[in-house]
Scaffold this active site. Structure first.
Site, short mmCIF file in Angstrom:
data_model
loop_
_atom_site.label_atom_id
_atom_site.label_comp_id
_atom_site.label_asym_id
_atom_site.label_seq_id
_atom_site.Cartn_x
_atom_site.Cartn_y
_atom_site.Cartn_z
N CYS A 1 0.81 -1.22 0.00
CA CYS A 1 0.00 0.00 0.00
C CYS A 1 0.84 1.27 0.00
O CYS A 1 0.30 2.37 -0.16
CB CYS A 1 -0.95 -0.01 1.19
SG CYS A 1 -2.27 -1.24 1.02
N LYS B 1 0.45 3.49 -3.15
CA LYS B 1 -0.73 4.27 -3.46
C LYS B 1 -0.36 5.65 -4.00
O LYS B 1 0.68 6.22 -3.63
CB LYS B 1 -1.58 4.46 -2.20
CG LYS B 1 -2.47 3.28 -1.83
CD LYS B 1 -3.38 3.67 -0.68
CE LYS B 1 -4.40 2.59 -0.39
NZ LYS B 1 -5.35 3.00 0.68
N HIS C 1 -9.28 -11.20 -13.83
CA HIS C 1 -8.72 -10.60 -15.04
C HIS C 1 -7.21 -10.48 -14.88
O HIS C 1 -6.71 -10.20 -13.79
CB HIS C 1 -9.32 -9.21 -15.28
CG HIS C 1 -8.90 -8.59 -16.57
ND1 HIS C 1 -9.26 -9.11 -17.79
CD2 HIS C 1 -8.14 -7.49 -16.83
CE1 HIS C 1 -8.73 -8.36 -18.76
NE2 HIS C 1 -8.05 -7.37 -18.19
N ASP D 1 -16.93 10.87 1.14
CA ASP D 1 -16.06 10.97 2.32
C ASP D 1 -14.82 10.08 2.25
O ASP D 1 -14.01 10.07 3.17
CB ASP D 1 -16.85 10.60 3.58
CG ASP D 1 -17.84 11.69 3.97
OD1 ASP D 1 -17.56 12.86 3.66
OD2 ASP D 1 -18.88 11.37 4.56
N GLY D 2 -14.67 9.31 1.18
CA GLY D 2 -13.50 8.44 1.08
C GLY D 2 -13.62 7.18 1.90
O GLY D 2 -12.63 6.68 2.44
N ASP D 3 -14.84 6.62 2.00
CA ASP D 3 -15.02 5.35 2.70
C ASP D 3 -14.26 4.24 1.97
O ASP D 3 -13.86 4.38 0.81
CB ASP D 3 -16.51 5.00 2.78
CG ASP D 3 -17.23 5.79 3.85
OD1 ASP D 3 -17.20 5.37 5.01
OD2 ASP D 3 -17.80 6.85 3.52
N ASP D 4 -14.12 3.10 2.65
CA ASP D 4 -13.29 2.03 2.14
C ASP D 4 -13.96 1.20 1.05
O ASP D 4 -13.28 0.50 0.29
CB ASP D 4 -12.86 1.12 3.30
CG ASP D 4 -12.05 1.89 4.33
OD1 ASP D 4 -10.90 2.24 4.02
OD2 ASP D 4 -12.57 2.17 5.42
#
Length: 326
Positions: free
Chosen positions: A14, A17, A136, A44-47
């Site tokens: 991560c 990112k 994929h 709000d940028g939730d997961d």
């Protein structure tokens, strides 16, 4: 010949990112307010996203993938899948179905390693009771792996990043420090068994405990570090977060890794992004870097007390910076 997967990517996990400030600028014009059925969107940028099916069910959807965080292919697969599943748990859902997302330099790395990566992902999904069916793949200069995951949740009991309220404690279900230990692993090959154990532990129990305790606000701590994700939670909730730095736990060896210079660029960008919204209170840089450490498959940050997770602070009425350290 031992193949070190981390040497085939410019970063790892991560920590790769896109920096949070840049990402927010990219999506700023794409935000649409949730409607009657879209319960969690991009605002709000939730997961994960959530949409209502009926009065009792909401569909939860997410996708997550990244470059190798460890050299062992099977372990990387487990970590990447655990991390993807975490987004469903972070909003209070249960994963049902996942599909694989794979990028592979087929002329550079043996295809036999792909089988191990996918086997690791399958085992992580099996542990979560989540089916895996297809996916994929693309020929990619760097190896990348993850999953798109679909789950179910109770639409009346979702965990949202913007639902925090003043007077509520903050709990964190996993220790910090896997980012600097992964950076050390990439540089030296040294494996932290504890870091691997943290990254391959599902956030299922923490999510269920949060719901059972009546929590309504949570997020998982991943590439933006504890400070980055806490800032997003405080900002979205309209509160100030007071963080008790002495209560935060760390994986063994994390401080030594910072002192040895094993700090990713992603971690430093996290700290720079949060700094204008932070009252550091004299906390030393070493600790600030650990608090901003770009985690891979980190724990749940919950507004509320949950069994087995230390209370690391509290939410208070908004006053001054979004985060105050003590």
């Amino acid at each position: 010949m031992t193949i070190r997967l981390t040497q085939y990517a410019h970063g790892g996990g991560c920590a790769c990112k896109i920096p949070p400030g840049e990402l927010e600028a990219i999506v700023a014009g794409l935000v649409r307010p949730p409607g009657d059925d879209l319960l969690i969107g991009l605002d709000d940028g939730d997961d994960a996203a959530a949409i209502r099916l009926d009065g009792d069910r909401a569909v939860v959807a997410t996708a997550d993938f990244f470059t190798p965080v460890v050299d062992d292919a099977y372990t990387w697969g487990r970590i990447a899948a655990t991390n993807a599943l975490s987004d469903v748990y972070a909003v209070g859902g249960e994963p049902l179905l996942a599909v694989n997302l794979l990028g592979w330099p087929r002329d550079v790395l043996p295809m036999e390693l792909v089988t191990e990566v996918l086997r690791g992902g399958l085992d992580a999904a099996d542990a979560a009771g989540c089916h895996v069916a297809g996916g994929h793949s693309v020929d990619d200069p760097e190896p990348k792996y993850g999953m798109a995951v679909t789950g179910l949740a109770d639409p009346g009991r979702l965990l949202r990043i913007g639902a925090g309220r003043a007077g509520v404690p903050l709990s964190l279900s996993k220790p910090l420090g896997v980012g600097v230990l992964n950076t050390r692993h990439k540089a030296t090959g040294e494996v932290s068994v504890e870091a691997v154990a943290v990254m391959t532990t599902l956030n299922r129990d923490a999510s269920r405990a949060a719901l059972a305790a009546g929590a309504v606000c949570a997020t998982d701590v991943t590439g933006f570090g504890l400070l980055g994700h806490l800032y997003k939670l405080a900002r979205a909730s309209g509160v100030t977060a007071v963080l008790d730095t002495a209560a935060v736990g760390y994986v063994e060896g994390a401080r030594e890794a910072v002192r040895a210079g094993h700090v990713s660029g992603g971690t430093r960008r996290n700290l720079a992004w949060v700094a204008p919204h932070l009252e550091p209170g004299g906390v030393p840089e070493e600790t600030l870097l650990l608090l901003a450490d770009a985690q891979t498959s980190g724990g749940l940050l919950v507004a509320g007390e949950i069994p087995g997770a230390p209370v690391i602070g509290e939410l208070v009425p908004a006053a001054g910076p979004a985060i105050t350290l003590r």
